[in-house]
Design an enzyme around this catalytic site. Structure first.
Site, short mmCIF file in Angstrom:
data_model
loop_
_atom_site.label_atom_id
_atom_site.label_comp_id
_atom_site.label_asym_id
_atom_site.label_seq_id
_atom_site.Cartn_x
_atom_site.Cartn_y
_atom_site.Cartn_z
N VAL A 109 0.81 -1.22 0.00
CA VAL A 109 0.00 0.00 0.00
C VAL A 109 0.84 1.27 0.00
O VAL A 109 0.33 2.35 -0.29
CB VAL A 109 -0.98 0.02 1.19
CG1 VAL A 109 -2.01 -1.07 1.05
CG2 VAL A 109 -0.24 -0.07 2.53
N ASN A 135 -7.34 -0.88 5.34
CA ASN A 135 -7.18 -1.49 6.65
C ASN A 135 -5.74 -1.90 6.96
O ASN A 135 -5.41 -2.15 8.11
CB ASN A 135 -8.11 -2.72 6.73
CG ASN A 135 -7.86 -3.56 7.95
OD1 ASN A 135 -8.12 -3.14 9.07
ND2 ASN A 135 -7.35 -4.77 7.74
N SER A 194 -7.18 4.00 15.04
CA SER A 194 -7.04 3.31 16.32
C SER A 194 -7.44 4.28 17.42
O SER A 194 -7.40 5.50 17.23
CB SER A 194 -5.58 2.87 16.53
OG SER A 194 -5.37 2.43 17.86
N TYR A 207 3.31 4.75 15.98
CA TYR A 207 2.01 4.15 15.68
C TYR A 207 0.89 5.15 15.94
O TYR A 207 0.00 5.34 15.10
CB TYR A 207 1.82 2.90 16.54
CG TYR A 207 0.51 2.19 16.33
CD1 TYR A 207 0.34 1.32 15.25
CD2 TYR A 207 -0.55 2.37 17.21
CE1 TYR A 207 -0.87 0.65 15.06
CE2 TYR A 207 -1.76 1.72 17.03
CZ TYR A 207 -1.92 0.86 15.95
OH TYR A 207 -3.11 0.20 15.76
N ALA A 209 0.97 8.41 16.07
CA ALA A 209 1.00 9.51 15.10
C ALA A 209 0.41 9.09 13.76
O ALA A 209 -0.34 9.83 13.13
CB ALA A 209 2.44 10.00 14.92
N SER A 210 0.73 7.87 13.34
CA SER A 210 0.23 7.40 12.05
C SER A 210 -1.28 7.21 12.07
O SER A 210 -1.97 7.47 11.08
CB SER A 210 0.91 6.08 11.66
OG SER A 210 0.51 5.00 12.50
N LYS A 211 -1.82 6.79 13.21
CA LYS A 211 -3.27 6.57 13.30
C LYS A 211 -4.02 7.89 13.47
O LYS A 211 -5.15 8.04 12.98
CB LYS A 211 -3.58 5.62 14.46
CG LYS A 211 -3.04 4.21 14.24
CD LYS A 211 -3.55 3.60 12.93
CE LYS A 211 -3.13 2.17 12.75
NZ LYS A 211 -3.67 1.55 11.51
N ILE A 240 -8.31 -5.48 20.08
CA ILE A 240 -8.92 -6.49 19.24
C ILE A 240 -7.93 -7.62 19.05
O ILE A 240 -6.74 -7.37 18.82
CB ILE A 240 -9.30 -5.92 17.84
CG1 ILE A 240 -9.91 -4.51 17.96
CG2 ILE A 240 -10.22 -6.87 17.10
CD1 ILE A 240 -11.21 -4.42 18.69
#
Length: 314
Positions: A109, A135, A194, A207, A209-211, A240
């Protein structure tokens, strides 16, 4: 004329062109007007769907592909950089939903050409793209900021941030096109963010920051696509059980502490992928026709308040 008015003239949603017409009367009062079909019917009937991050046997992507296929999708593209299970997933989907066309594709991606190729394939085969569920994601560096190198930070952003952006960008371009198979522009774009993108202390610095970027893209692009009928939303899962969180679950089971997973949310448990997939199905369906630019937390209530230890409040 600026770019936005030009886009509006070129591609107006069906609701802006036709409105939401009257459905008649019952004993002199107007009948309820509808945009979507019956809730008991198949909610993805005739739609062409792309799901990235679909390889993991216990992941949200695979569970979502099943939900869209079960609900009457015309075609479902299951995509991942790791394609070790994709053909198996295709065989399973074909056995359960033989009328659904399933296309497994190996896709990075973070590579624009590869993302565009999947969307171009859908448009050339079916003349439409209705749902893009971006996703795919990675966990990043599960440690504090001083342990994150610039290279590791940018790798997390490449998959979780850039990868979602490229899916959003090219899906939006395709969804604005009209074809003989699709009279009006429109579609639903969904990104997996998230609760770490909403609140602190739910993931590493890179993580999180990316979300947060996924949430911001959904909000920003929803406005940039004004009038086109293309909706953009983010899903923000909590704890999850997926391929990404499997090590945590495995360690807890080994120690006999699995029941402690999710104890800080009001439901006091973790979730399975299908619980998120059903939200993705809703956001991809016409039933969510007025949901746009939102970050939907699917976290058992974790993001609804401040963290506390059960039994210690009062």
């Amino acid at each position: 004329m600026t770019a936005v008015p030009k886009r509006r003239l070129a591609a107006l949603s069906e609701q802006l062109v036709k409105g939401i017409p009257s459905e008649g009367e019952f004993e002199t009062i107007p009948k309820i007007r509808h945009v979507a079909g019956p809730s008991a019917a198949q909610r993805a009937q005739g739609k062409v769907v792309i799901v990235t991050g679909a390889n993991s046997p216990i992941g949200i992507g695979r569970a979502s592909a099943h939900q869209f296929a079960e609900n009457g999708a015309l075609a479902v593209y299951i995509c991942d950089y790791d394609d070790s299970h994709l053909e198996r997933h295709k065989r399973e989907l074909a056995s359960l939903y033989p009328d659904v066309k399933v296309h497994p594709m190996k896709v990075d991606v973070g590579d624009e050409a590869q993302v565009k190729a999947v969307i171009d394939d859908a448009m050339s085969r079916y003349g439409r793209l209705d749902v893009m569920f971006a996703n795919a994601g990675i966990v990043g560096v599960p440690n504090t900021f001083e342990h994150i190198t610039p290279e590791a930070y940018m790798n997390t952003m490449r998959v979780n941030g850039l990868g979602v952006f490229l899916c959003f960008k090219h899906a939006a371009i395709a969804m604005r096109k009209t074809t003989p198979q699709k009279e009006f522009p429109g579609g639903s774009i969904i990104g997996t963010a998230s609760v770490a993108g909403l609140r602190s202390n739910a993931g590493g610095t890179d993580y999180s920051a990316s979300k947060a970027a996924v949430v911001s893209m959904a909000q920003t692009m929803s406005y940039q696509l004004s009038g086109t009928g293309v909706r953009v939303n983010a899903i923000c899962p909590g704890v999850i059980e997926t391929g990404m969180t499997k090590p945590m679950y495995d360690n807890a089971r080994t120690r006999g502490t699995e029941r402690k997973i999710g104890q800080l949310n009001p439901l006091q448990r973790g979730a399975v992928a299908d619980e998120v997939a059903r939200v993705a199905l809703f956001l991809g369906s016409d039933e969510s026709s007025y949901v746009n630019g939102q970050a939907w937390a699917v976290c058992g209530g974790l993001s609804a308040g401040h963290p506390f230890v059960p039994g210690k409040l009062g």
